[in-house]
Scaffold this motif. Structure first.
Motif, PDB file in Angstrom:
ATOM      1  N   SER A  51       0.818  -1.210   0.120  1.00 27.98           N
ATOM      2  CA  SER A  51       0.175  -0.017  -0.134  1.00 27.98           C
ATOM      3  C   SER A  51       0.931   1.233   0.077  1.00 27.98           C
ATOM      4  N   LEU A  52       2.022   1.015   0.798  1.00 28.45           N
ATOM      5  CA  LEU A  52       2.839   2.419   1.081  1.00 28.45           C
ATOM      6  C   LEU A  52       3.491   2.668  -0.430  1.00 28.45           C
ATOM      7  N   GLU A  53       3.865   1.669  -1.267  1.00 27.19           N
ATOM      8  CA  GLU A  53       4.534   1.656  -2.461  1.00 27.19           C
ATOM      9  C   GLU A  53       3.518   2.293  -3.633  1.00 27.19           C
ATOM     10  N   LEU A  54       2.209   1.759  -3.327  1.00 26.53           N
ATOM     11  CA  LEU A  54       1.136   2.439  -4.325  1.00 26.53           C
ATOM     12  C   LEU A  54       0.933   3.915  -3.992  1.00 26.53           C
ATOM     13  N   VAL A  55       1.009   4.178  -2.790  1.00 28.71           N
ATOM     14  CA  VAL A  55       0.674   5.620  -2.442  1.00 28.71           C
ATOM     15  C   VAL A  55       2.067   6.524  -2.996  1.00 28.71           C
ATOM     16  N   LEU A  56       3.191   5.992  -2.843  1.00 30.55           N
ATOM     17  CA  LEU A  56       4.334   6.765  -2.899  1.00 30.55           C
ATOM     18  C   LEU A  56       4.335   6.940  -4.569  1.00 30.55           C
ATOM     19  N   LEU A  57       4.183   5.912  -5.374  1.00 25.68           N
ATOM     20  CA  LEU A  57       4.148   5.950  -6.686  1.00 25.68           C
ATOM     21  C   LEU A  57       3.118   7.019  -7.251  1.00 25.68           C
ATOM     22  N   GLY A  58       2.097   6.932  -6.621  1.00 23.00           N
ATOM     23  CA  GLY A  58       0.949   8.102  -6.812  1.00 23.00           C
ATOM     24  C   GLY A  58       1.490   9.623  -6.682  1.00 23.00           C
ATOM     25  N   ILE A  59       2.437   9.624  -5.506  1.00 20.35           N
ATOM     26  CA  ILE A  59       3.068  10.963  -5.125  1.00 20.35           C
ATOM     27  C   ILE A  59       3.816  11.334  -6.394  1.00 20.35           C
TER      28      ILE A  59
END
Length: 65
Positions: A51-59
């Motif tokens: 989940s954190l990787e997906l959020v960072l990718l979105g950022i």
């Protein structure tokens, strides 16, 4: 004066080191059974990591636009 800019990766690394240190200290004090806890909760750690990787990718993607 310019404000320091913090990267999401740097913040994530710092927070993960703090959490690891706190858990390790509690384990050494006998307050937490760290291995038992890890055996029980390792799937949740994978979900949080993903989940954190997906959020960072979105950022990162929103910063390029």
């Amino acid at each position: 004066m310019s404000r320091p800019s913090f990267s999401p990766e740097g913040i994530t690394l710092g927070v993960s080191l703090i959490v690891t240190g706190v858990l390790w200290t509690l384990s050494n004090m006998g307050r937490v059974d760290l291995l038992g806890t890890l055996r029980l909760w390792w799937p949740l750690a994978l979900v949080l990591w993903g989940s954190l990787e997906l959020v960072l990718l979105g950022i990162r993607r929103s910063g390029r636009s």
